[in-house]
Design an enzyme around this catalytic site. Structure first.
Site, PDB file in Angstrom:
ATOM      1  CB  SER B 146      -1.192   0.063   1.125  1.00  0.00           C
ATOM      2  OG  SER B 146      -2.033   0.887   1.012  1.00  0.00           O
ATOM      3  CG  ASP B 221      -7.476  -3.357  -1.756  1.00  0.00           C
ATOM      4  OD1 ASP B 221      -7.854  -2.205  -1.190  1.00  0.00           O
ATOM      5  OD2 ASP B 221      -6.329  -3.493  -1.700  1.00  0.00           O
ATOM      6  CG  HIS B 254      -5.468  -2.675   1.361  1.00  0.00           C
ATOM      7  ND1 HIS B 254      -5.148  -2.664   0.301  1.00  0.00           N
ATOM      8  CD2 HIS B 254      -4.930  -1.791   2.336  1.00  0.00           C
ATOM      9  CE1 HIS B 254      -4.226  -1.587   0.551  1.00  0.00           C
ATOM     10  NE2 HIS B 254      -4.108  -1.097   1.425  1.00  0.00           N
TER      11      HIS B 254
END
Lengths: 276, 276
Positions: B146, B221, B254
């Site tokens: 991320s 996600d 995620h």
């Protein structure tokens, strides 16, 4: 039963669930990992009982069990270690009361009302798992860590035929002979016979049997000499003809770094017996 | 450098360390996993940059990297994501300030004093790793998640030749085009050129190159469409002739459930390039 969360992981589903327990009289949270499987199929169930201070979350976060469970198509169930909630009596100690249920049904006040983890992990939660998950309850095995190793050994020894395998990471094997066993005194009072039924070495001495036991134990575990004393189990198993494999692991401590290292190997050992 | 903790894990040593950083002007904590190795040997180094809200601890607890690192004999380094401490300015937001350094050297007040994570992860910490660990600094690679995927991509693109591999889990690829990029506005002010130097897509458009990039991205996600937008990187790589492998992973979110699932595979990909 309420779903707290689910996430896809290692080709399966890691869930966390909550339900109202009649055994403990509280809400209880647990985690279940279910590998992908054919529609209508059922999978063997591995029970993992956690150690002092833990909830379901410790092994769920740090246990590194999912890859092996997906490979061997095993459901992995991780209960909490005690009742929880504001109305549950507690103490400041990290090795008694909340987070330290010791997998017994307490008989002494004020613990007897909620601290009924024996009934919870041996009866209520298995029924719930059988009802809500694609579990083949004819193929179960059990493992645990430290206090949860004590739980796994005593549950297996007292339910002959229910579990096809039992193993442990750094288990408490003889609580009536070590300091942590004071918890049994407080939960169970003066009933020496009841305490022997929650002591793996005493159970074996008194005739309880499983065919074999696998244990991994770090030799750098700070609780080894004072609280764990696997040599007591080795003697009891030798006298009873139980096939104990006790693997002393050089340099390993009592943490999830130790557990996660040997988790896949223990699960492969379980899988061989669950799928035999 | 102070050792916070070490534990044996998966045939190696998982350590946590603290040192006074001249880059950030604060104490900084990081983790390093070192597989067992022959005396005097040095091992390749994989850098892992973490995402928003994380410290070194998230991947260290939940990343499931140790087994693969031990197998491939890779050192795994996990820095923190921002300066820490009572004298470091912060805000209530979870996506800005502490836990959200975005791997830049801030130029705007009040952030410029301590928020110097670019210098920290590209210069100061590599020097420390090279000095204190059995690291072969000629064989490094980098990955991240991320915000840390953003860090890994931008660091690799701006240090041609330093890294033999770069990969990411669900990276931010174009911060100047998505809402999370507001952090760059606040750290770097109105300097559009500086912000393009911290945007992987813009860097590629402006001529920066790596030979290849591997990305895993969950299609469940919740940040995919609004913040991550891997299609922008795909277009930039196609135009630039960069060999991008973008693996959309069905059903994955995620979280570290996603990261841990694909960690071993990404590490094998790194190992093939680090040991080529």
């Amino acid at each position: 039963m309420e779903t707290v969360s689910t996430a896809r992981a290692h080709g399966g589903t890691q869930g966390v669930y909550r339900h109202r327990s009649s055994a403990t009289g509280t809400d209880m949270t647990f985690s279940v990992y279910v590998p992908d499987h054919a529609p209508g199929a059922t999978l063997p169930v591995v029970w993992y009982l956690s150690g002092l201070t833990c909830t379901h979350a410790n092994v769920t976060d740090k246990g590194e069990f999912r890859r092996a469970c997906a490979e061997h198509k095993l459901i992995f169930v991780a209960p909490d270690t005690s009742p929880r909630g504001d109305d549950v009596p507690d103490e400041e100690a990290w090795d008694f009361a909340k987070g330290a249920g010791f997998y017994v049904d307490a008989t002494e006040a004020p613990w007897a009302t909620h601290y009924r983890m024996w009934s919870y992990v041996t009866a209520e939660l298995p029924a719930l798992i059988g009802e809500h998950f694609p579990a083949d309850m004819a193929r179960q095995s059990i493992m645990g860590h430290s206090m949860g190793g004590h739980g796994a050994l005593t549950v297996a020894l007292r339910h002959p035929g229910r579990f096809r395998a039992v193993s442990a990471f750094a288990p408490i094997v003889a609580p009536t002979q070590v300091p942590w066993g004071k918890a049994l005194d407080r939960y169970l009072g003066d009933d020496a016979a009841a305490k022997r039924r929650h002591d793996a070495v005493a159970l074996i001495e008194d005739g309880a049997r499983v065919p074999e036991i696998l244990i991994d134990q770090g030799d750098a575990d700070s609780f080894l000499a004072g609280q764990l004393r696997p040599e007591l189990l080795a003697t009891a198993c030798a006298d009873a003809g139980i096939d104990l494999t006790l693997r002393m692991q050089p340099g390993y401590d009592h943490s999830y770094h130790f557990i996660s290292t040997f988790m896949a190997d223990q699960l492969a050992w379980h899988a061989a017996r669950l799928r035999a």
